[in-house]
Design a protein around this motif. Structure first.
Motif, PDB file in Angstrom:
ATOM      1  N   ARG A  44      18.529  32.319  -0.198  1.00  0.00           N
ATOM      2  CA  ARG A  44      17.436  32.117  -1.161  1.00  0.00           C
ATOM      3  C   ARG A  44      17.917  32.262  -2.596  1.00  0.00           C
ATOM      4  NH1 ARG A  44      13.853  36.708   0.998  1.00  0.00           N
ATOM      5  NH2 ARG A  44      15.952  37.503   1.054  1.00  0.00           N
ATOM      6  N   GLY A  45      19.208  32.572  -2.768  1.00  0.00           N
ATOM      7  CA  GLY A  45      19.757  32.729  -4.100  1.00  0.00           C
ATOM      8  C   GLY A  45      19.553  34.104  -4.688  1.00  0.00           C
ATOM      9  N   ALA A  62      21.942  32.531  -7.560  1.00  0.00           N
ATOM     10  CA  ALA A  62      20.961  31.441  -7.505  1.00  0.00           C
ATOM     11  C   ALA A  62      21.635  30.088  -7.305  1.00  0.00           C
ATOM     12  CB  ALA A  62      20.116  31.433  -8.781  1.00  0.00           C
ATOM     13  N   TYR A  63      22.781  29.890  -7.940  1.00  0.00           N
ATOM     14  CA  TYR A  63      23.459  28.599  -7.856  1.00  0.00           C
ATOM     15  C   TYR A  63      24.400  28.466  -6.656  1.00  0.00           C
ATOM     16  CZ  TYR A  63      21.786  26.592 -12.201  1.00  0.00           C
ATOM     17  OH  TYR A  63      21.003  26.030 -13.172  1.00  0.00           O
ATOM     18  N   ALA A  64      24.806  29.561  -6.057  1.00  0.00           N
ATOM     19  CA  ALA A  64      25.776  29.515  -4.957  1.00  0.00           C
ATOM     20  C   ALA A  64      25.349  28.603  -3.801  1.00  0.00           C
ATOM     21  CB  ALA A  64      26.076  30.922  -4.451  1.00  0.00           C
ATOM     22  N   PRO A  65      24.112  28.701  -3.284  1.00  0.00           N
ATOM     23  CA  PRO A  65      23.729  27.795  -2.195  1.00  0.00           C
ATOM     24  C   PRO A  65      23.781  26.317  -2.616  1.00  0.00           C
ATOM     25  CG  PRO A  65      22.190  29.628  -2.323  1.00  0.00           C
ATOM     26  CD  PRO A  65      23.057  29.694  -3.549  1.00  0.00           C
ATOM     27  N   LEU A  66      23.390  26.028  -3.848  1.00  0.00           N
ATOM     28  CA  LEU A  66      23.438  24.652  -4.346  1.00  0.00           C
ATOM     29  C   LEU A  66      24.874  24.141  -4.423  1.00  0.00           C
ATOM     30  CD1 LEU A  66      20.870  24.926  -7.276  1.00  0.00           C
ATOM     31  CD2 LEU A  66      20.510  23.836  -5.056  1.00  0.00           C
ATOM     32  N   LEU A  67      25.771  24.988  -4.917  1.00  0.00           N
ATOM     33  CA  LEU A  67      27.169  24.575  -5.030  1.00  0.00           C
ATOM     34  C   LEU A  67      27.812  24.345  -3.670  1.00  0.00           C
ATOM     35  CD1 LEU A  67      28.257  26.910  -7.947  1.00  0.00           C
ATOM     36  CD2 LEU A  67      28.184  24.405  -7.994  1.00  0.00           C
ATOM     37  N   CYS A  68      27.450  25.145  -2.689  1.00  0.00           N
ATOM     38  CA  CYS A  68      28.022  24.971  -1.353  1.00  0.00           C
ATOM     39  C   CYS A  68      27.478  23.735  -0.641  1.00  0.00           C
ATOM     40  CB  CYS A  68      27.768  26.213  -0.501  1.00  0.00           C
ATOM     41  SG  CYS A  68      28.930  27.516  -0.865  1.00  0.00           S
ATOM     42  N   ARG A  69      26.238  23.394  -0.934  1.00  0.00           N
ATOM     43  CA  ARG A  69      25.631  22.220  -0.298  1.00  0.00           C
ATOM     44  C   ARG A  69      26.005  20.915  -0.988  1.00  0.00           C
ATOM     45  NH1 ARG A  69      19.821  24.337  -0.366  1.00  0.00           N
ATOM     46  NH2 ARG A  69      20.591  26.423  -0.278  1.00  0.00           N
ATOM     47  N   SER A  70      26.545  20.993  -2.189  1.00  0.00           N
ATOM     48  CA  SER A  70      26.875  19.798  -2.957  1.00  0.00           C
ATOM     49  C   SER A  70      28.190  19.206  -2.473  1.00  0.00           C
ATOM     50  CB  SER A  70      26.992  20.132  -4.446  1.00  0.00           C
ATOM     51  OG  SER A  70      25.783  20.600  -4.930  1.00  0.00           O
ATOM     52  N   THR A  71      28.075  18.211  -1.614  1.00  0.00           N
ATOM     53  CA  THR A  71      29.279  17.554  -1.116  1.00  0.00           C
ATOM     54  C   THR A  71      29.710  16.419  -2.032  1.00  0.00           C
ATOM     55  OG1 THR A  71      27.920  16.153   0.293  1.00  0.00           O
ATOM     56  CG2 THR A  71      28.840  18.143   1.283  1.00  0.00           C
ATOM     57  N   GLU A  72      28.771  15.875  -2.782  1.00  0.00           N
ATOM     58  CA  GLU A  72      29.098  14.817  -3.722  1.00  0.00           C
ATOM     59  C   GLU A  72      29.709  15.457  -4.974  1.00  0.00           C
ATOM     60  OE1 GLU A  72      26.872  12.055  -6.914  1.00  0.00           O
ATOM     61  OE2 GLU A  72      25.759  12.463  -5.064  1.00  0.00           O
ATOM     62  N   LYS A  73      30.916  15.028  -5.319  1.00  0.00           N
ATOM     63  CA  LYS A  73      31.639  15.616  -6.433  1.00  0.00           C
ATOM     64  C   LYS A  73      30.840  15.554  -7.738  1.00  0.00           C
ATOM     65  CE  LYS A  73      36.029  15.539  -8.842  1.00  0.00           C
ATOM     66  NZ  LYS A  73      37.330  14.937  -8.988  1.00  0.00           N
ATOM     67  N   GLY A  74      30.205  14.423  -8.030  1.00  0.00           N
ATOM     68  CA  GLY A  74      29.438  14.274  -9.259  1.00  0.00           C
ATOM     69  C   GLY A  74      28.286  15.248  -9.347  1.00  0.00           C
ATOM     70  N   HIS A  75      27.612  15.494  -8.220  1.00  0.00           N
ATOM     71  CA  HIS A  75      26.484  16.433  -8.190  1.00  0.00           C
ATOM     72  C   HIS A  75      26.975  17.858  -8.476  1.00  0.00           C
ATOM     73  CE1 HIS A  75      23.258  18.866  -6.179  1.00  0.00           C
ATOM     74  NE2 HIS A  75      22.567  18.136  -7.026  1.00  0.00           N
ATOM     75  N   ARG A  76      28.054  18.238  -7.833  1.00  0.00           N
ATOM     76  CA  ARG A  76      28.638  19.568  -8.055  1.00  0.00           C
ATOM     77  C   ARG A  76      29.058  19.735  -9.512  1.00  0.00           C
ATOM     78  NH1 ARG A  76      30.955  23.863  -5.461  1.00  0.00           N
ATOM     79  NH2 ARG A  76      32.868  24.664  -6.349  1.00  0.00           N
ATOM     80  N   GLU A  77      29.664  18.701 -10.081  1.00  0.00           N
ATOM     81  CA  GLU A  77      30.094  18.771 -11.481  1.00  0.00           C
ATOM     82  C   GLU A  77      28.904  18.917 -12.427  1.00  0.00           C
ATOM     83  OE1 GLU A  77      32.552  15.316 -12.006  1.00  0.00           O
ATOM     84  OE2 GLU A  77      34.255  16.276 -11.015  1.00  0.00           O
ATOM     85  N   ARG A  78      27.787  18.264 -12.103  1.00  0.00           N
ATOM     86  CA  ARG A  78      26.590  18.402 -12.942  1.00  0.00           C
ATOM     87  C   ARG A  78      26.042  19.829 -12.881  1.00  0.00           C
ATOM     88  NH1 ARG A  78      25.861  13.311 -10.821  1.00  0.00           N
ATOM     89  NH2 ARG A  78      24.395  13.990  -9.231  1.00  0.00           N
TER      90      ARG A  78
END
Length: 140
Positions: A44-45, A62-78
Motif C-alpha cells: 500500500r506504500g 509510496a513510490y516503491a510498488p509503482l517502481l517495481c510494477r513499471s516494466t516499461e522503461k519510459g514509465h519508470r523514468e517518468r
C-alpha cells in the motif's frame, strides 16, 4: 588445549519487538553501506521500518510498488523524474527497489545510495534479515 566458549553471534543490537528488530536490521546495513536512505514498505506504500530521513522514507515507500510494477522503461523514468520534486537532491541511479514476499505478502525494500555491488549485497542481507525476523513471529 583451551576450551574457551566462542560467541558466534554477530548482532550487537537485538530486540524481541518485531518493528524494532526490523529497524535495527536496516540501520545496520544503512550505516555499513553508507546509504542515504533504506526503507521497508508494504504493497500500500506504507513504511514498515526505515533508516534515514523519515519524510524521505514516506515518499520512497509510496513510490516503491509503482517502481517495481513499471516494466516499461519510459514509465519508470517518468516516475523517477518526479522524485526530486519530493526528495530534493535524489538522483535516479541512486534508487534501487527490490520486491519480495513474506507469507504471500509483497514487501518492498528501497535503497538510496551510490550504485554498485555493495548496494546489492546490502539489499540481499536486508531481504534475508527481514525474512528471518518476520519468520520468528508466533503462530496465531
Amino acid at each position: 588445549m583451551s576450551a574457551l566458549p566462542v560467541n558466534l553471534e554477530r548482532r550487537r543490537k537485538r530486540s524481541t519487538q518485531t518493528i524494532t528488530a526490523l529497524t535495527l536490521q536496516l540501520e545496520h546495513i544503512f550505516e555499513r553501506e553508507q546509504l542515504r536512505n533504506f526503507t521497508l514498505g508494504d504493497s500500500r506504500g506504507l513504511v514498515i521500518a526505515q533508516a534515514g530521513d523519515s519524510a524521505e522514507s514516506d515518499i520512497l515507500a509510496a513510490y516503491a510498488p509503482l517502481l517495481c510494477r513499471s516494466t516499461e522503461k519510459g514509465h519508470r523514468e517518468r516516475i523517477l523524474a518526479r522524485m526530486p520534486h519530493f526528495v530534493p537532491g535524489i538522483e535516479a541511479d541512486a534508487i534501487h527497489v527490490k520486491s519480495f514476499e513474506v507469507d504471500g505478502e509483497p514487501l518492498f525494500l528501497t535503497i538510496v545510495g551510490q550504485p554498485g555491488v555493495y548496494r546489492h549485497v546490502g539489499m540481499y542481507r536486508a531481504v534475508t534479515g527481514v525474512r528471518r525476523i518476520l519468520g520468528q513471529l508466533p503462530d496465531e
